[in-house]
Design a protein around this motif. Sequence first.
Motif, PDB file in Angstrom:
ATOM      1  N   GLU A   9      10.325  -3.039   4.642  1.00 54.88           N
ATOM      2  CA  GLU A   9       9.478  -4.023   3.964  1.00 54.88           C
ATOM      3  C   GLU A   9       8.032  -3.924   4.469  1.00 54.88           C
ATOM      4  O   GLU A   9       7.779  -3.515   5.604  1.00 54.88           O
ATOM      5  CB  GLU A   9      10.014  -5.438   4.206  1.00 54.88           C
ATOM      6  N   PRO A  10       7.060  -4.335   3.630  1.00 50.56           N
ATOM      7  CA  PRO A  10       5.633  -4.206   4.009  1.00 50.56           C
ATOM      8  C   PRO A  10       5.235  -5.001   5.243  1.00 50.56           C
ATOM      9  O   PRO A  10       4.217  -4.667   5.877  1.00 50.56           O
ATOM     10  CB  PRO A  10       4.898  -4.723   2.762  1.00 50.56           C
ATOM     11  N   ASP A  11       5.997  -6.017   5.625  1.00 54.86           N
ATOM     12  CA  ASP A  11       5.595  -6.764   6.825  1.00 54.86           C
ATOM     13  C   ASP A  11       5.876  -5.997   8.102  1.00 54.86           C
ATOM     14  O   ASP A  11       5.310  -6.310   9.162  1.00 54.86           O
ATOM     15  CB  ASP A  11       6.238  -8.153   6.868  1.00 54.86           C
ATOM     16  N   MET A  12       6.721  -4.949   8.020  1.00 52.79           N
ATOM     17  CA  MET A  12       6.958  -4.090   9.183  1.00 52.79           C
ATOM     18  C   MET A  12       6.248  -2.741   9.070  1.00 52.79           C
ATOM     19  O   MET A  12       5.687  -2.247  10.047  1.00 52.79           O
ATOM     20  CB  MET A  12       8.463  -3.864   9.369  1.00 52.79           C
ATOM     21  N   ASP A  13       6.250  -2.146   7.894  1.00 50.72           N
ATOM     22  CA  ASP A  13       5.609  -0.845   7.689  1.00 50.72           C
ATOM     23  C   ASP A  13       4.140  -1.064   7.339  1.00 50.72           C
ATOM     24  O   ASP A  13       3.804  -1.506   6.242  1.00 50.72           O
ATOM     25  CB  ASP A  13       6.329  -0.083   6.571  1.00 50.72           C
ATOM     26  N   SER A  14       3.264  -0.714   8.278  1.00 44.25           N
ATOM     27  CA  SER A  14       1.829  -0.941   8.066  1.00 44.25           C
ATOM     28  C   SER A  14       1.204   0.100   7.156  1.00 44.25           C
ATOM     29  O   SER A  14       0.078  -0.079   6.680  1.00 44.25           O
ATOM     30  CB  SER A  14       1.102  -0.931   9.413  1.00 44.25           C
ATOM     31  N   GLY A  15       1.905   1.206   6.922  1.00 44.39           N
ATOM     32  CA  GLY A  15       1.328   2.352   6.222  1.00 44.39           C
ATOM     33  C   GLY A  15       0.817   3.414   7.170  1.00 44.39           C
ATOM     34  O   GLY A  15       0.603   4.557   6.774  1.00 44.39           O
ATOM     35  N   HIS A  16       0.634   3.030   8.452  1.00 48.18           N
ATOM     36  CA  HIS A  16       0.265   3.984   9.499  1.00 48.18           C
ATOM     37  C   HIS A  16       1.312   4.024  10.606  1.00 48.18           C
ATOM     38  O   HIS A  16       1.095   4.633  11.649  1.00 48.18           O
ATOM     39  CB  HIS A  16      -1.090   3.619  10.111  1.00 48.18           C
ATOM     40  N   GLY A  17       2.441   3.365  10.392  1.00 50.43           N
ATOM     41  CA  GLY A  17       3.483   3.297  11.397  1.00 50.43           C
ATOM     42  C   GLY A  17       4.125   1.930  11.398  1.00 50.43           C
ATOM     43  O   GLY A  17       3.734   1.023  10.644  1.00 50.43           O
ATOM     44  N   LEU A  18       5.122   1.791  12.245  1.00 49.39           N
ATOM     45  CA  LEU A  18       5.888   0.545  12.314  1.00 49.39           C
ATOM     46  C   LEU A  18       5.167  -0.465  13.202  1.00 49.39           C
ATOM     47  O   LEU A  18       4.745  -0.137  14.318  1.00 49.39           O
ATOM     48  CB  LEU A  18       7.282   0.822  12.882  1.00 49.39           C
ATOM     49  N   ARG A  19       5.015  -1.686  12.689  1.00 48.64           N
ATOM     50  CA  ARG A  19       4.403  -2.734  13.506  1.00 48.64           C
ATOM     51  C   ARG A  19       5.365  -3.169  14.618  1.00 48.64           C
ATOM     52  O   ARG A  19       6.579  -3.180  14.437  1.00 48.64           O
ATOM     53  CB  ARG A  19       4.053  -3.956  12.654  1.00 48.64           C
ATOM     54  N   THR A  20       4.787  -3.565  15.748  1.00 43.77           N
ATOM     55  CA  THR A  20       5.600  -4.081  16.844  1.00 43.77           C
ATOM     56  C   THR A  20       6.196  -5.439  16.505  1.00 43.77           C
ATOM     57  O   THR A  20       7.251  -5.805  17.028  1.00 43.77           O
ATOM     58  CB  THR A  20       4.756  -4.195  18.118  1.00 43.77           C
ATOM     59  N   LEU A  21       5.530  -6.194  15.645  1.00 45.00           N
ATOM     60  CA  LEU A  21       6.006  -7.497  15.198  1.00 45.00           C
ATOM     61  C   LEU A  21       5.668  -7.641  13.725  1.00 45.00           C
ATOM     62  O   LEU A  21       4.544  -7.331  13.304  1.00 45.00           O
ATOM     63  CB  LEU A  21       5.342  -8.622  16.009  1.00 45.00           C
ATOM     64  N   ALA A  22       6.627  -8.118  12.943  1.00 47.88           N
ATOM     65  CA  ALA A  22       6.408  -8.250  11.504  1.00 47.88           C
ATOM     66  C   ALA A  22       5.268  -9.217  11.220  1.00 47.88           C
ATOM     67  O   ALA A  22       5.085 -10.229  11.907  1.00 47.88           O
ATOM     68  CB  ALA A  22       7.691  -8.732  10.824  1.00 47.88           C
ATOM     69  N   SER A  23       4.510  -8.929  10.174  1.00 45.91           N
ATOM     70  CA  SER A  23       3.372  -9.781   9.813  1.00 45.91           C
ATOM     71  C   SER A  23       3.811 -11.156   9.336  1.00 45.91           C
ATOM     72  O   SER A  23       2.994 -12.072   9.232  1.00 45.91           O
ATOM     73  CB  SER A  23       2.514  -9.100   8.741  1.00 45.91           C
ATOM     74  N   SER A  24       5.100 -11.317   9.064  1.00 46.44           N
ATOM     75  CA  SER A  24       5.632 -12.609   8.639  1.00 46.44           C
ATOM     76  C   SER A  24       6.027 -13.504   9.808  1.00 46.44           C
ATOM     77  O   SER A  24       6.479 -14.633   9.599  1.00 46.44           O
ATOM     78  CB  SER A  24       6.854 -12.385   7.738  1.00 46.44           C
ATOM     79  N   MET A  25       5.857 -13.037  11.032  1.00 39.92           N
ATOM     80  CA  MET A  25       6.260 -13.803  12.211  1.00 39.92           C
ATOM     81  C   MET A  25       5.119 -14.694  12.704  1.00 39.92           C
ATOM     82  O   MET A  25       3.934 -14.404  12.490  1.00 39.92           O
ATOM     83  CB  MET A  25       6.695 -12.862  13.338  1.00 39.92           C
ATOM     84  N   GLY A  26       5.484 -15.745  13.435  1.00 39.89           N
ATOM     85  CA  GLY A  26       4.504 -16.735  13.868  1.00 39.89           C
ATOM     86  C   GLY A  26       3.467 -16.202  14.831  1.00 39.89           C
ATOM     87  O   GLY A  26       2.312 -16.650  14.822  1.00 39.89           O
TER      88      GLY A  26
END
Length: 706
Positions: A538-555
């Motif tokens: 999902e886009p909240d984890m895949d930044s387009g340049h790699g995997l985020r350490t924390l999803a953008s949907s998290m607090g």
Amino acid sequence: MTADLPPEPFNAGEPAFTGDVGGTTTLVEGSTFCLSGSTGDIEPGTPHGLFFRDARVVSRWQLRLDGRTPHPLSVSHPEAFAGRFVMRRPPAAGTSDSTLLLVRERLVGDGMRETITVDNLGREATAVRLDLHVDADFADLFAVKEGRAVHGGSDATAAGPELLLRDRRDGSRGVSFTATAEPVVVPGALSWQVVVPAGGRWSTEVVVQPTVGGRAVKPQFDRGERIESSGPARKIRAWRAASTLVTASDPVLTGVLRRTESDLGALLIHDPARDGRPFVAAGAPWFMTLFGRDSLLTAWMALPLDVGLALGTLQTLAETQGTAVDPLTEEEPGRILHELRLGPDSTTVLGGNHYYGTVDATPLFVMLLAECWRWGADEAVIRSLLPAADAALAWVDRYGDRDGDGFVEYRRATDRGLANQGWKDSFDGVNDISGRPAVPSIALCEVQGYVYAAWLARAELAEGFGDEATAARLRERAADLRQRFASAFWLPDRGWYAVALDGRKEQVDALTSNTAHCLWTGIATDEHAAVLIRRLAEPDMDSGHGLRTLASSMGAYNPMSYHNGSVWPHDTAIAVAGLLRYAHLPGAVDLAHRLADGLLDAAASFGGRLPELFCGFSRDDFHPPVPYPTSCSPQAWASASPLLLVRAFLGLEPHVPRRTLSTRPHLPARWGELTLSELRLGNETAQISASGDEAAVTGLSADWTT
């Protein structure tokens, strides 16, 4: 008449990385590194400096031309240990051009050497005054990194052609400055007044030599020696000669792999106290030392290049393995070191120069030992390290599992230690879906995966050495842990593993990249992995340049944070390797391709060198990616990450004792043909060529199975 430019520094053929003229330039060789500005100056009051063994031995290094700062034109460093700063004399009032070229060529390696060359491109002779202002504060690396006030300073002595500075606190550290071309030497400066004829050239060579414990350190270069003949250049040639050559049709991947090879060679430290045994420093500028977790994972990733690096790392960590209980250093019997420090403040930083506050290095040690055996390491060395592996697993049972619930957790022993002791070890690195920090003790999901893999690794070694009973017992331990992990950590209503269990045994429910490590170690069941793969895509984890350490949907998400939404290349590479372990599940290969493509695009934007981390903004909003301001570069596991991508997409699994080499390729289309030449597997040498889903292996003896 136009003078030729001074020759370029040693270049082994890979593209030169040209630094940002307005940025900071880092040169590194083993335990020596130099941070400077775009003119080559080391500015006082900044983190700049020449550092040796965790102390800043030069805190000021400013070259002035007729009392003024030269204008920077370009910065390049085709090797990690050598740099070239090209400048000009500021134009005279009312003019826009200058006819005086200034070039500084710098080499680091247990000291520093700088050749300063002045070329007069004009039609008449010119008088020039050069002043090199120098100083040393002998500050501890941590004090510089944290911007703390530095106490002490240095005492200066001008003795003929030599300037000596000594640490005012105890005199145990010092540094000397010597130069050719007859400088005038006074405390704080070396100066030259010269006349350069029309079309002529003038140069001087300045050498910086550290002193430790009252003894001068021999630099890895000689006066007048060409860079390609110096110790750092010889070391990098030997590293390349012993390493597997990896090339691809994709020029970006090939360039990144060449930079990987160069940077790992520059970060390589041959410990003189241990017969030159190799290990890799964690990263420049702040982690130029042995780190348990970082060095182990880097060595794992670099196995296709050189098994010897992994063995040296294991042997060094075994020798520093914990033997006693010490709350100040967090040492415990069997525990593997977190970091080793040598600076002047090392006894007060994190409790001591040997600090053990990490929860994951100990199982990773056991994992790497078995992996080295599979890759053909000397069996006698493997056997000699088995007691250390058994001590590590004993630590897992006695000290790692603090409350007897079957999971490994951490809680720092004193307020000096790291509050978080997994790879996300910043103070706010572990939190729940709303952003609240986890309450210790904390059992991280990925650490349970490492322990699971460690039990299996030791079981395989036991089986390989004829101890079937131990192998069966350890496999039973691993199976039990996998079952309990699935029950305790899985969040069925969300579709991912909890990042941790907190001190109340409640699930810390944020969606993080840690869950992808559970794919890498194989602790995830197929049922859970299938759901997790869809969620990671999902886009909240895949930044387009790699995997985020924390999803953008998290607090707690912040794309500019260290661990809460940034992208770490090593973390994404581990995720890719994990996805390809479950390549039989829908979407796994497609997501692996997407993450790897994004990471290589990021590498290209950073000049072919992946930094420690970068900001986790969406590619749709920022391309190229936004740098993280204090990211280490080069950094060991970031530099080694492309090698893990190569191995994972090849599905490369050698087992030298069984004389098997399996491949299950799923190469991205953009890579074209991938070739590994001179891949050393014990006493054998293999060549692998692969494209798409096909691979061909040649060079192995007839009794091998491929």
